[in-house]
Design an enzyme around this catalytic site. Structure first.
Site, PDB file in Angstrom:
ATOM      1  CB  ILE A 478      -0.954  -0.005   1.213  1.00  0.00           C
ATOM      2  CG1 ILE A 478      -1.927  -1.178   1.102  1.00  0.00           C
ATOM      3  CG2 ILE A 478      -1.708   1.314   1.309  1.00  0.00           C
ATOM      4  CD1 ILE A 478      -2.784  -1.385   2.332  1.00  0.00           C
ATOM      5  CB  ALA A 507       9.564   4.830   9.854  1.00  0.00           C
ATOM      6  CB  THR A 558       1.526  -0.933   9.491  1.00  0.00           C
ATOM      7  OG1 THR A 558       0.646  -0.487  10.554  1.00  0.00           O
ATOM      8  CG2 THR A 558       2.623   0.109   9.288  1.00  0.00           C
ATOM      9  CD  GLU A 609     -14.760   5.705   2.816  1.00  0.00           C
ATOM     10  OE1 GLU A 609     -15.302   4.600   3.045  1.00  0.00           O
ATOM     11  OE2 GLU A 609     -15.330   6.793   2.950  1.00  0.00           O
ATOM     12  CB  ALA A 614     -10.211  -1.049  -0.808  1.00  0.00           C
ATOM     13  CG  LEU A 616     -15.761   0.215  -3.103  1.00  0.00           C
ATOM     14  CD1 LEU A 616     -16.666  -0.982  -2.843  1.00  0.00           C
ATOM     15  CD2 LEU A 616     -16.072   0.814  -4.463  1.00  0.00           C
ATOM     16  CG  ASP A 681      -9.681  -8.287   6.288  1.00  0.00           C
ATOM     17  OD1 ASP A 681      -9.028  -7.534   7.029  1.00  0.00           O
ATOM     18  OD2 ASP A 681     -10.085  -7.949   5.157  1.00  0.00           O
ATOM     19  CE  LYS A 685     -12.192  -5.360   4.431  1.00  0.00           C
ATOM     20  NZ  LYS A 685     -12.117  -5.774   3.018  1.00  0.00           N
ATOM     21  N   GLY A 800      -6.862  -4.698  -3.292  1.00  0.00           N
ATOM     22  CA  GLY A 800      -5.719  -4.411  -4.152  1.00  0.00           C
ATOM     23  C   GLY A 800      -4.949  -3.198  -3.659  1.00  0.00           C
TER      24      GLY A 800
END
Length: 820
Positions: A478, A507, A558, A609, A614, A616, A681, A685, A800
């Protein structure tokens, strides 16, 4: 006739003196000149050191004296190419003999009075005027040395004397009734009525030039210095500070009194009274236009539409506060206060008084603070003993910033804009003062915030390149995608949005890169160096706080619990946060509440957000619905790109185990597909969405159906797991067939309703928006009072690195629009 004054930096070497003489020679073709000079750069400090040592009985003063003599001799020898004229040599020796005798007397008496000190400090100007006048003669320019003690009359406050304007004018006009050649006048020094030497304040050579110009009706007073003119702010502190071609007398006075070192604070008044323009020029860049100071009315070419002309600051002041209920309604308190300070020649930089009359706050020089406190407590001893007035309080390590501009008068919203800008950057204003003419707002802040305040105010009022300073945690997928997007769009943002996105820090656990001016985004990986000293996320945060840059945004790329745990501290330090890390908002309830509480208490922004969709706009859409008064009945959807792909392929008739294997090979899953198939995961959300709806939920409250058979959840190797996954293929095939028989399909979806959240394999009608998903698309369906018959659908790519980085970038730009 014009007055040319040259500062100590302009005279700091033989080369510089030669340059000064070139400037004088060039100007003589058009005008008669009177030249005023300061001491050579650093000489006044050396004289002060020598005098102080001598007064303390230290023989080391002689070494300082030798250093002074050698420095002037070296300049002279280089200027005269080793052939020093006899007349100059004799005059030079005479000056130094007198200086040595004075300091020897001070040394013997062990006493350094103000009178002696004023005499000693004046030798810097006497020596530089002697050198310049002699070199002009060497260049075949008629010139002569002139001691300002014959021109300017002051009172007997030797170290910081006050000029007698009338007596000085008579003396000056008498001296210059007729003259030939170029007089080279000593700046800074003057004489008391009895002829003894006085000084008119450090930097007083500007004042000398202005006094001469006013008395003689000069066409112009030109102050030659080492900068191109007055800047909108100190360019050493505000990189985008710009030259001001024109400013008024009043603006120049306000800026000079409030800390601008370009011009002596008292130098404007004589010129303004006589209507003589002052020009600030750079002796190292004579072709630059400089700044013109006068009282001319604004013309089209001089008109400034901006309300603020310039900013300046004094970076070491002390606040002295006198307060007490016994001050309320008592006449004469302020008079006694100011009279007492005036008797002891204590200068007041800033005054602020509460309308209740219960407190008066003064800013003064730190060196005068102890004495000021002592004499005021003596003056108000009776009131303090009777507890009508509290003991005086002193607050140190402060800075004063002045925001100055003629156009501020009658311009609504200047104060609002000023304090809003400071508030957004977490700068606390300790005291404020504004004159009734509305052309100066002065405020006192902590000295650690001075640079931050100057930069954010300058950007706010001068429309210089607005900046946000990013500190990124993480250097993975990312972060790499985000850097690429910033690099690709940075120039466009600068040109079209007047916004510069500056990456000042990156970092990870082992390496770090830092640059306040911005890391080179074409080679950021090479900029990363092994971390030492301040390690861990706490060390990184400490560095960010110490840098204290304005418009700072911390960007978390991260998936670290440790990083998420510092969000409250960042927010309370007024550092805005953009995060793609779900472990804050989907962490424990105490951490979630701590983040929310810190957000409410600070002026920083917190955007996340990408935690849910991601790229959206799911969180923003949900907040818009809530803020507009709509009632959310339920939220349904698919928020896993991996599981969306698997079930979309399953609808086409594929085998579950083969689809999972293909998804892993295509990079849609984690290295271990069980991490995706567990639904953890996905559940985080929906936990975030549930909390957004106001429900008190922990992760354990979300009902999650894992797609990993219980017997395969141990330490089994990934390859073996994929081989054994064939055992569930028949179950998925049967469930798909049963759903199809009822006009439905299966999907791994989540839902929130009535405070309960669940995620698992569900049957959905073929008419459902979820059944229409393809590839790895995500979708959220909002059913609300307004969107009841036809729910509101947000659909698109939900996974992604590029998509997530795009969402992070969008959040950064949202915060940027708020901050700047």
């Amino acid at each position: 006739m014009k007055i040319y004054k040259f500062g100590g930096i302009s005279l700091g070497s033989a080369g510089r003196m030669n340059n000064v003489v070139d400037i004088i020679a060039g100007a003589l073709a058009d005008d008669n000149l009177i030249v005023v000079v300061s001491a050579v750069q650093g000489v006044t400090d050396l004289l002060l050191d020598a005098a102080t040592r001598a007064g303390s009985g230290e023989s080391g003063y002689r070494r300082t004296l030798e250093e002074l003599e050698q420095r002037h001799l070296e300049i002279s020898q280089e200027l005269f190419s080793g052939n020093i004229p006899v007349t100059f040599s004799v005059a030079f020796s005479t000056e130094f003999s007198e200086l040595k005798d004075i300091l020897h007397g001070v040394f013997l008496l062990r006493e350094l009075s103000d009178k002696s000190l004023a005499l000693v400090l004046g030798f810097g100007e006497r020596l530089s005027a002697l050198i310049v006048s002699s070199y002009l003669q060497e260049r075949r320019i008629e010139a002569y040395y002139l001691d300002a003690r014959k021109l300017i009359v002051t009172d007997a406050n030797y170290a910081d004397a006050r000029v007698d304007a009338h007596a000085s004018e008579l003396q000056i006009r008498k001296q210059f009734a007729s003259f030939a050649g170029v007089p080279v006048v000593t700046g800074f020094i003057a004489a008391a009525p009895d002829g003894s030497a006085t000084t008119i304040g450090r930097g007083g050579s500007d004042y000398t030039a202005s006094i001469l110009g006013a008395a003689l009706g000069a066409a112009e007073i030109c102050i030659w210095t080492d900068v191109d003119g007055f800047f909108s702010a100190d360019p050493k502190r505000v990189r985008d500070a710009r030259i001001l071609p024109f400013i008024s007398y009043a603006e120049a006075m306000e800026l000079s009194h409030a800390g601008a070192k370009v011009l002596h604070p008292l130098a404007v008044q004589p010129a303004m009274k006589a209507g003589i323009p002052i020009l600030i020029k750079n002796s190292f860049n004579p072709s630059a236009e400089g700044t013109r100071i006068d009282g001319a009315p604004l013309s089209p070419e001089r008109n400034r539409s901006l309300p603020v002309t310039g900013l300046t600051s004094i970076n070491n002041i002390v606040l002295l506060n006198m307060s007490g209920s016994g001050m309320v309604g008592v006449p004469g308190i302020a008079s006694r206060l100011f009279s007492c300070l005036a008797r002891h020649r204590i200068n007041i930089i800033f005054i602020s008084q509460a309308s209740s009359e219960q407190s008066i706050t003064l800013a003064i020089n730190p060196a005068q603070a102890p004495n000021a406190k002592k004499i005021l407590e003596q003056e108000f001893r009776a009131e303090i003993e009777s507890r009508q007035i509290d003991p005086l309080a002193i607050r140190k390590n402060l800075a004063m910033i002045a925001v100055v501009g003629n156009n501020m008068s009658g311009h609504a919203g200047v104060s609002a804009q000023l304090f809003e800008t400071l508030g957004k950057n977490g700068v606390n204003v300790i005291a404020v003062a504004q004159g009734a003419n509305e052309m100066n707002i002065s405020l006192v802040i902590d000295s650690n915030d001075e640079d931050k305040a100057l930069n954010c105010i300058h950007e706010s009022f001068f429309l210089s390149q607005r900046k946000v300073h990013l500190f990124i945690a993480g250097t993975g997928t990312i972060a790499r995608s985000l850097i690429g997007q910033i690099r690709a769009h940075r120039r466009n943002l600068q040109e079209e949005n007047d916004l510069d996105v500056v990456v000042c820090g990156m970092a990870n656990t082992g390496t770090i890169a830092l640059n306040d001016e911005g890391i080179d985004l074409d080679s950021w990986q090479q900029a990363l160096q092994p971390r030492s000293g301040k390690r861990g996320i706490e060390g990184y945060m400490e560095i960010i706080r110490e840098k204290n840059l304005h418009n700072t945004i911390f960007v978390d790329c991260t998936a670290s619990k440790e990083v998420a745990a510092i969000y409250p501290d960042l927010l309370l330090a007024n550092i805005s946060v953009v995060t793609a890390n779900k472990l804050g908002m989907a962490g424990s309830w105490p951490l979630y509440r701590s983040i929310r509480d810190a957000q409410r208490k600070s002026n920083a922004r917190f955007l996340y957000e990408t935690n849910v969709g991601a790229g959206l706009p799911i969180i923003n859409t949900l907040n818009d619905l809530k803020n507009s008064g709509d009632k959310i009945i339920s939220i349904d959807g698919v928020l896993s790109g991996t599981l969306s792909f698997i079930f979309n392929e399953l609808r086409k008739g594929g085998r579950f185990s083969e689809i999972v294997r293909r998804a892993k090979e295509a990079g849609y899953t984690e290295p271990d597909p069980r991490d995706d198939l567990s639904g953890a995961d996905f559940a985080r959300k929906f936990l975030i969405l549930g909390r957004e709806l106001g429900f008190t939920l922990e992760f354990s409250d979300v009902l999650v159906e894992s797609l990993v058979p219980e017997e395969y959840r141990g330490e089994m190797p990934v390859g073996e797991f994929l081989d054994r996954l064939e055992s569930v293929d028949s179950w998925y095939a049967e469930e798909s067939e049963k759903a199809a028989a009822d006009g439905m399909t299966i999907a791994y979806a989540g839902g929130i309703k009535d405070g309960k959240a669940s995620i698992g394999v569900k049957r959905v009608p073929l008419s459902s928006p979820i059944a229409g998903l393809s590839g790895s698309e995500n979708m959220v369906v909002f059913t609300t009072d307004r969107y009841h018959a036809t729910p509101l659908v947000v659909r698109g790519p939900g996974a992604g690195g590029e998509v997530t980085a795009g969402g992070v970038f969008a959040d950064i730009l949202r915060i940027a629009s708020y901050l700047v």
